[in-house]
Scaffold this motif. Structure first.
Motif, PDB file in Angstrom:
ATOM      1  N   TYR A   1      -5.202   8.266   8.959  1.00  0.00           N
ATOM      2  CA  TYR A   1      -5.220   6.864   9.353  1.00  0.00           C
ATOM      3  C   TYR A   1      -5.485   6.752  10.848  1.00  0.00           C
ATOM      4  O   TYR A   1      -4.919   7.498  11.646  1.00  0.00           O
TER       5      TYR A   1
ATOM      6  N   THR B   1       0.810  -1.213   0.000  1.00  0.00           N
ATOM      7  CA  THR B   1       0.000   0.000   0.000  1.00  0.00           C
ATOM      8  C   THR B   1       0.847   1.268   0.000  1.00  0.00           C
ATOM      9  O   THR B   1       0.524   2.246  -0.677  1.00  0.00           O
ATOM     10  N   PHE B   2       1.926   1.251   0.760  1.00  0.00           N
ATOM     11  CA  PHE B   2       2.739   2.452   0.932  1.00  0.00           C
ATOM     12  C   PHE B   2       4.037   2.428   0.122  1.00  0.00           C
ATOM     13  O   PHE B   2       4.856   3.333   0.253  1.00  0.00           O
TER      14      PHE B   2
ATOM     15  N   GLU C   1       1.963  12.729   0.816  1.00  0.00           N
ATOM     16  CA  GLU C   1       3.165  12.556   0.020  1.00  0.00           C
ATOM     17  C   GLU C   1       3.929  13.878   0.025  1.00  0.00           C
ATOM     18  O   GLU C   1       3.333  14.956   0.124  1.00  0.00           O
TER      19      GLU C   1
ATOM     20  N   GLU D   1      -8.755   4.210   6.908  1.00  0.00           N
ATOM     21  CA  GLU D   1      -8.162   5.229   6.044  1.00  0.00           C
ATOM     22  C   GLU D   1      -9.255   6.129   5.494  1.00  0.00           C
ATOM     23  O   GLU D   1     -10.184   5.666   4.833  1.00  0.00           O
TER      24      GLU D   1
ATOM     25  N   ARG E   1       6.788   5.417  -1.997  1.00  0.00           N
ATOM     26  CA  ARG E   1       6.298   6.776  -1.774  1.00  0.00           C
ATOM     27  C   ARG E   1       6.995   7.381  -0.563  1.00  0.00           C
ATOM     28  O   ARG E   1       7.313   6.698   0.401  1.00  0.00           O
TER      29      ARG E   1
ATOM     30  N   PRO F   1       5.843   2.291   4.415  1.00  0.00           N
ATOM     31  CA  PRO F   1       5.005   2.106   5.601  1.00  0.00           C
ATOM     32  C   PRO F   1       5.636   2.613   6.893  1.00  0.00           C
ATOM     33  O   PRO F   1       4.951   2.661   7.922  1.00  0.00           O
TER      34      PRO F   1
ATOM     35  N   PHE G   1       6.731  10.201   2.446  1.00  0.00           N
ATOM     36  CA  PHE G   1       5.651  10.860   3.168  1.00  0.00           C
ATOM     37  C   PHE G   1       6.146  11.861   4.194  1.00  0.00           C
ATOM     38  O   PHE G   1       7.239  11.739   4.743  1.00  0.00           O
TER      39      PHE G   1
END
Length: 225
Positions: free
Chosen positions: A180, A52-53, A78, A165, A56, A145, A58
């Protein structure tokens, strides 16, 4: 242990309503209109978090929850979206970003996260009829994550972690991010136990709740006794 799927639907409705309150807070503070795209809840494993993460970078604001609901909450953007948000907040407060540097920008995002998450959690406290205390907000930066708290990642390795989420997006500006909420597993399973009058399934059969999430968003939570 079994859980009542109606209770999960009610908690998902609370998360959706909390996200709307958080969006309202941002609209007031930054002068932009925000919309809540969707709120979903899943019981996810470490591999799902990684997928999922993945890939990326963040920026986030993290708060712990204690008392009637234990766990963690995270506002995550992001990195390029975080720059947009920082500029919007500084413009709204007439702050000279060039002279103040990044410290004031981080402070603004941290305080905004504190206000938004506070509004997000209020409905949960009302529903549970108990106090939910929040730890001081912490500004974080991480890849993948790791933007989530260590406790949540460890739980995902063991028995899974409940992941609420809520996705928010700007209506007239290129800004989107997620809120989250990751409740502590054992306490939350107890909250989901409900009663023995049907609608219960073993917790180890819970993997994803897409259909339940849709039902939860459409069904107001029952009033606490």
């Amino acid at each position: 242990m079994k859980v009542d799927i109606r209770e999960l639907g009610q908690f998902n409705h609370l998360a959706s309503e909390g996200a709307k309150q958080a969006a309202k807070s941002l609209s007031t503070l930054a002068g932009i209109e925000m919309d809540v795209d969707v709120t979903d809840v899943s019981l996810v494993t470490e591999s799902v978090l990684a997928e999922t993460f993945a890939d990326r970078s963040f920026v986030g604001v993290e708060l712990g929850l204690q008392g009637g609901l234990e766990g963690e909450t995270v506002l995550a953007l992001e990195r390029e979206r975080a720059l947009v948000l920082q500029e919007l907040l500084l413009d709204a407060t007439d702050t000279d970003y060039s002279s103040k540097g990044s410290t004031i920008a981080k402070s603004s995002v941290t305080e905004l996260g504190n206000i938004m998450i506070g509004g997000f959690i209020d409905g949960w406290a009302n529903h549970l009829d108990t106090a939910i205390n929040m730890t001081p907000p912490r500004y974080t930066e991480a890849n993948g994550p790791r933007i989530l708290p260590d406790q949540a990642i460890e739980a995902a390795k063991n028995h899974g972690v409940f992941l609420f989420e809520s996705k928010l997006s700007g209506m007239d500006v290129d800004l989107d991010f997620s809120l989250y909420m990751l409740p502590e597993y054992r306490q939350f399973v107890q909250l989901l136990s409900g009663n023995d009058q049907g609608n219960q399934i073993p917790v180890n059969r819970l993997s994803t709740f897409e259909e339940l999430a849709k039902e939860g968003r459409a069904t107001p939570p029952a009033r606490s006794a």
